[in-house]
Each structure stands twice: as C-alpha cells, then as structure tokens.
Design a protein around this motif. Structure first.
Motif, PDB file in Angstrom:
ATOM      1  N   SER A 162      33.353  39.318  38.107  1.00 56.19           N
ATOM      2  CA  SER A 162      34.272  39.046  39.399  1.00 56.19           C
ATOM      3  C   SER A 162      34.459  37.755  39.851  1.00 56.19           C
ATOM      4  N   CYS A 165      38.289  36.207  38.933  1.00 54.39           N
ATOM      5  CA  CYS A 165      39.224  36.783  39.676  1.00 54.39           C
ATOM      6  C   CYS A 165      40.036  35.420  40.303  1.00 54.39           C
ATOM      7  N   TRP A 179      38.032  42.615  42.039  1.00 62.01           N
ATOM      8  CA  TRP A 179      36.944  43.304  41.332  1.00 62.01           C
ATOM      9  C   TRP A 179      35.819  43.318  42.239  1.00 62.01           C
TER      10      TRP A 179
END
Length: 698
Positions: A162, A165, A179
């Motif tokens: 994540s 991102c 995410w």
C-alpha cells in the motif's frame, strides 16, 4: 587543488547517482504503458452479461451448470446493478451466493455501472474476507487481467504494498489508487471506465457505515455509495435475538439505504439464508414487513420424495455402515437399485449438486435431511420450523415415582386384560419393561429390569460398560456380538414370555406382544433373525421407532399398501422378503407425548398410567422415573402441523423410557384404544392366528 578536484568529482558522482535513483523510482512509479485488451469482443460481451462475466473469468468458482435458482439470482443482481432496485434473495446454504456477490461487486465497477460499491457482511471478520477476496481477483486473476488490464494494471504494479499508492502515476499523472485494509480505489488511467471507483467492505455491526464518502482528486467532487451488496448479514447468534435482529434491520433500512445522501436512492441487494422464523432474512423477505424490498425464497428441493419408507431403509443402512465404521457404499447401492422409486416425487432445484460419493442431487438432499431436519429446512429450504417450549404437562421424576397403584411387582390389577413387553437392545445389556392395559388404554408398569441383572438399585449404562455385568461376560463362548445378543434375547424372552403373570384376582396372564428394538444398525439383522427363529416367534416383532417431525409426512397420510396393518402412529408393512418377520414402525414423537399425557392423567381418570408398588416403596422407582424424564419436548410448527418433538438431555439414560413407550405401541397394535370424553369404547376382538392362540395357551 588536486584534492579539491577529487571532492568536486565525488560530489558530481553522488549527484548523478541520486538523480539516477530518483529517475528509477519515478520510472517504477509510472505504470505506463498500459497493457492492451486481449479480446475486446469478449470484454464487451461480459460487460453486457453478469452471467457471462462469471463464466468467463471465474470458471473455478462457478464450474457446475447453473441451476434455475442461480439464473434467477443473477437476473435480479444484474437488474439491481444496472437500473437500481432493492431485492432480498434467500438461497440454500452452499449455493455460491458469497462468490456471486463478490463477482457482482467487481462487475458493477468494471462495467462502469456503479462508482462506489459497499459490501456489507455479518461482522468485521467477514467484511475483511470480502475485501481480501476482491483484492485477490484484481491482482491475481490472469483471465480477468487479459481483458481488463488497463483498469487492473495499477493494482498489479503495487505488488500488494500500500505504501506505493502515493507515488503511482500513469504517463506522469497520479493514478490516485487506493489499497487499504477495508477498501480499494481503482486507478485513474487514460480512457479508463472505472477511474476512481471504490469497493469497500463493512461489518454490519461496525458502526462506521454512516457518512461513508470519498473526495476525488479534483478536491471538490464527492462520491457516495450507489450500490450496496449485503451478504448473509446475520450470525447464528444474532438470528436468535429479537433485539439484535431489530438493530440490524434498522441499520439496513436507515443507515445503509441512507448512504447515498439526501434525495438519492441507493440500489441494494441482500443475499441471505433464513436461519430462524422472523429473523432478519425472513423480515426482509416478507413483503408486508418490508414492502420496499422484493423478497424471494429459493429451495434446494421444490418437492420431497414420496416413498419415505425406502428412504428410511436407506437411513438404516447408512447407520449400519457407520456402526461398522465402513463407507456408505452399501446404502448407495441400495439407492442405485431402487432409484426410480426413491426419486418419485422429488424435484431438486440444482440437479448437479452432489459429491463424488453420491449419484444424484436427491441423494445429496436426503443425506442432509437425515443429518438434521431443522438444519435442512432452514439452511436448504429457507423455511425454518417454528419452535417453542411445549406447554404440555411433563411430570418430574419425583412426581412419576408417586404414580403407584398398590400392586406388587410382577402383579397386574384386576382391570388388566392384556400384557405387553418391550426390549431395548444395547451392546452390553438388554433393558426391558412389561406393562398391563385394558381395552380403553388404562394401564401401568408390571415389571422392568436389565439383563444381565446388575445387582444394584441405581446405575447407568456407562456403569455397565465400565465394570457391570455384561452380555460379553455372560456369554464368553459366543464368537462375537451377534452370538452374545442372540443368547441374551433367548434367555430374556424365556423369562418374560415363557411364564405366567398373575392378575390380582388370581387370573393368569401371558404377554401378548413383545417388541424388540431393531433400530441399532449393528443389531438389526440379528434381532430380525431371532424374531424369526425363536420359539416365541408369533409374539415377537422387530421394532423401528421413527422420528416423525413437524416437517415429516405423518403416518396417517401414507397410503395403505396391500397386506399392511396400520394403526394410530404405527404401521406394520408387509415384508419385502417373505423370510423376514413383519416389523412395526412407529412415530416416536407421537408415542412419547402419548405416554406423558397418560402418566399425567389424574389418578382414577380414564386413560391413566401408573406404576406397581406401595406408597412406602415409591422411592425404589427413582431410576425408572429418571429415565422417563430424560427427554424434553419442543413444540414445532411447519406445513400446517404442530408437533411436540422430543430431544434427549445430554448425559442422561432414557432406555426404560423407550421401553415403556414401546409397551404402549404394542398395546395399540393389540387393540387398546383411548376413549374420548363421553365415548363408549367397544372391546376390539383381535383376529389371532393359530400361532398366537397356541402361545396364549402356554
């Protein structure tokens, strides 16, 4: 100077390396070029059809042929996603509704039909499972990626991290991908059909549903949920609680349906299973209680088989196999040989639903039915049985001990016109009871006991097994269980049937009918053989107690077949094999309720039932009374019938309860009939064969 030149050169190298690394990072953050669509025509067709979308990209999840129920569910889901709707659909457990819900959420976004899909589950754990499944779809499904690569490429490039991102770009522009632990945000890419779309998941009890919204990358546009898919929103615990059910219903109707914001109608679908009557699922399905929802129930079986006698025999064979710890091949072969008759009347809704050990969907359904009828009707039929604690009077063990009539043990009162007996077969011992009756079903216990005798006044079956007098010790020369049971039955029936019993006025009586429990799979064959070969064969009948619940077909609704004898709550079918003795099948729920009604009848009133003994010896019946109070009944309503269904209390013996109830069944078979209020009952003259009359003369 030379040293300074070296320093400048070192700084320049470091600056170049830093720039190279930054360029490498920027290059890795940019997901362009996007992959091509492998098959544009297939993609277009799948966007137009949820059914084709599931078949094309999730063949492992939806490998079996669709049932009519599935096609109906897909049709309703597709309509709700495309055009907006509120519908609740109850499907049988294991129909794949959870997989269908998750695939539909993804189709709604990839097809451009919805921008913000909320998946609602029964609790936070189930919600986490839902979002994890969607994450696996968008990262790992190569079939899906082949046709939706432009929309899914950003997820693949994250490699499940994540932290990547924030810097992700496409052609230099931020994708604004998300995410998170409970949501994903689709990357914004050139010509993407679902840029910025959201799929998120909540537990219905999370308290985080209100105020759900997202601000887009322009800093101004706010999107709110426009489709909610609610998958099994109740737990087994919440379905039993009226307050939890009311709370969850309020969350759905107020919080979830209000997520779209003021003056906007959200579309929603509930896929559920009815667990209890008037639970959350049933309230949403009920058009009167939830008029905004279009509710529909689906069942595993549109109709059940009509030849339940054959299915009962199938169940016996399965129990026998289980007792011998072998697979169920013998039972399956019985079904294969009789399939046409056993399938008669049965209509499964998903013909392909059965496992490799079974040969049809009907067999699958009936295996589940016999495993647990309440679970079958709730989880598979979405029509749970109504239950409530029975209000019928049930005497306590102390009260049963007080039901004494003043006779001695082994003695019948002067009103007795017949004696009956019942033998309950266990692996280590035999339990028995002898009872007297008249033609109006007044009756009582004459004697009861255990063979071999245990030499003590109170014990349990576990005590017998762990050091009591057993059949195994009594017949050490027998080759195995069959020989031990045969020897025990032979000696016990000689004691019961080979003697005369005295009535209080000096009249001598003999037992007219003795039923022997043949339900236990390991003993069924030996009991039938003994009843056929015994010197008392004309008096002996193998007994099969049947659990006839509220959802079962009652005995009085079966059509009588040639050669069959039928009475209240019992049937004696003609044997398929002429070498077998005629057996009796009886409704255990009916007759257990009948016993408790008789023993609860006021002393002296017609139809009452009592025990031998005198007031000062009443406590000697305590063990017998404990057996007779070892079960409790629950009032169940289904199919327009109300039945007291009997259940055993854990860890308590009930063998003499089975015996005394069996004595009543035998009395009914011999002609005893309960007199209704004000009714005069005529004595029933039973037609006896020559063997019966010879036995009575002995």
């Amino acid at each position: 100077m030379v040293g300074l030149g070296h320093k400048q050169r070192g700084d320049q190298i470091r600056e170049q390396e830093s720039a190279r690394r930054q360029n490498a990072v920027r290059a890795s953050q940019d997901i362009s070029p996007l992959p091509d669509v492998e098959n544009p025509a297939r993609r277009a067709d799948c966007i137009a059809s949820l059914k084709l979308f599931c078949e094309s990209y999730f063949p492992a999840l939806f490998g079996l042929a669709w049932s009519e129920n599935h096609l109906r569910a897909i049709e309703k889901l597709e309509h709700a996603i495309r055009f907006g709707d509120l519908f609740a659909l109850a499907m049988p457990r294991g129909s794949g509704k959870t997989s269908l819900a998750r695939a539909a959420a993804l189709w709604a976004v990839l097809g451009g039909y919805r921008r913000f899909v909320v998946c609602i589950a029964a609790n936070a754990g189930k919600a986490a499972e839902a979002i994890d499944a969607v994450k696996m779809f968008v990262r790992m499904n190569t079939l899906l990626y082949a046709d939706f690569g432009p929309e899914l490429h950003g997820f693949v490039k994250l490699e499940n991290q994540s932290r990547r991102c924030d810097g992700q770009k496409c052609d230099g522009a931020p994708t604004n991908i998300g995410w998170g632990a409970d949501e994903i945000i689709f990357p914004s890419v050139p010509n993407g059909v679902c840029n910025g779309a959201v799929i998120t998941a909540f537990g219905i009890d999370s308290g985080n549903i209100l105020g759900t919204q997202k601000v887009l990358s322009d800093g101004q546009t706010v999107i709110r949920p426009d489709f909610a898919i609610i998958d099994d929103p109740q737990t087994p615990e919440s379905s039993k609680s009226q307050s939890q059910t009311a709370d969850r219903l309020n969350i759905i109707t107020a919080d979830i349906l209000g997520m779209a914001g003021p003056n906007v109608r959200i579309s929603a679908a509930v896929l559920c299973t009815v667990k209890k009557q008037n639970d959350l699922a049933e309230r949403l399905l009920d058009r009167k209680q939830s008029p905004d929802w279009r509710g529909e129930r689906m069942q595993l079986m549109d109709s059940m088989p009509t030849n339940m006698d054959l299915w009962d025999r199938y169940k016996e064979l399965k129990d026998d196999c289980a007792g011998r710890e072998v697979d169920y091949a013998e039972a399956t072969e019985f079904y294969r040989a009789n399939r046409e008759a056993m399938d008669e009347g049965a209509k499964p809704t998903w013909p392909e639903r059965f496992d490799k050990t079974q040969i049809s969907a009907v067999q699958y359904a009936m295996d589940f039915y016999y495993r647990s009828q309440p679970a079958f009707y709730s989880e598979m039929q979405n029509a749970p049985m109504a239950t409530e604690t029975s209000s019928t009077m049930r005497l306590t063990a102390n009260e049963i001990c007080e039901r004494i009539n003043g006779t001695d043990r082994g003695e019948a009162p002067v009103e007795a016109t017949m004696l009956t007996a019942f033998i309950d077969v266990q692996q280590t011992c035999l339990w028995y009871c002898v009872s007297w009756f008249d033609q109006e079903f007044n009756g009582g216990v004459v004697d009861y006991g255990v063979f071999p005798d245990q030499g003590r006044s109170y014990f349990t079956l576990n005590d017998v097994q762990l050091g009591g007098n057993t059949l195994q010790a009594e017949y050490p020369n027998a080759a195995g269980l069959d020989g031990q049971l045969y020897g025990g039955l032979e000696d016990l029936t000689k004691y019961l049937l080979g003697r005369e019993w005295l009535r209080r006025d000096g009249t001598k009586l003999r037992i007219e009918r003795c039923l022997i429990d043949a339900n236990w799979g390991l003993s069924t064959k030996i009991v039938k053989r003994f009843c056929r070969q015994s010197q008392f064969s004309s008096l002996l009948v193998p007994s099969h107690g049947r659990y006839v619940g509220a959802t079962s077909t009652p005995f009085d609704q079966y059509s009588k077949k040639p050669g069959e004898k039928v009475g209240q709550g019992w049937r004696m079918p003609k044997p398929d094999d002429p070498r077998d003795p005629r057996h009796i099948a009886w409704d255990t729920n009916f007759w257990k309720s009948f016993f408790h009604a008789r023993i609860s009848t006021a002393m002296g009133d017609p139809g009452g039932f009592t025990l031998f003994g005198k007031r000062e010896t009443a406590s000697t019946h305590r063990m017998f009374a404990d057996h007779c109070s070892a079960e409790f009944s629950v009032r169940v309503s289904a199919k327009g019938r109300e039945v007291d269904e009997w259940q055993e209390k854990p860890g308590v013996d009930n063998h003499w309860f089975d015996c005394v109830v069996g004595c009543m069944v035998a009395a009914s078979e011999r002609g005893a009939m309960l007199k209704a209020a004000g009714e005069q009952v005529k004595a029933v003259k039973e037609r006896r064969n020559l063997g019966d009359m010879r036995a009575l003369k002995r």
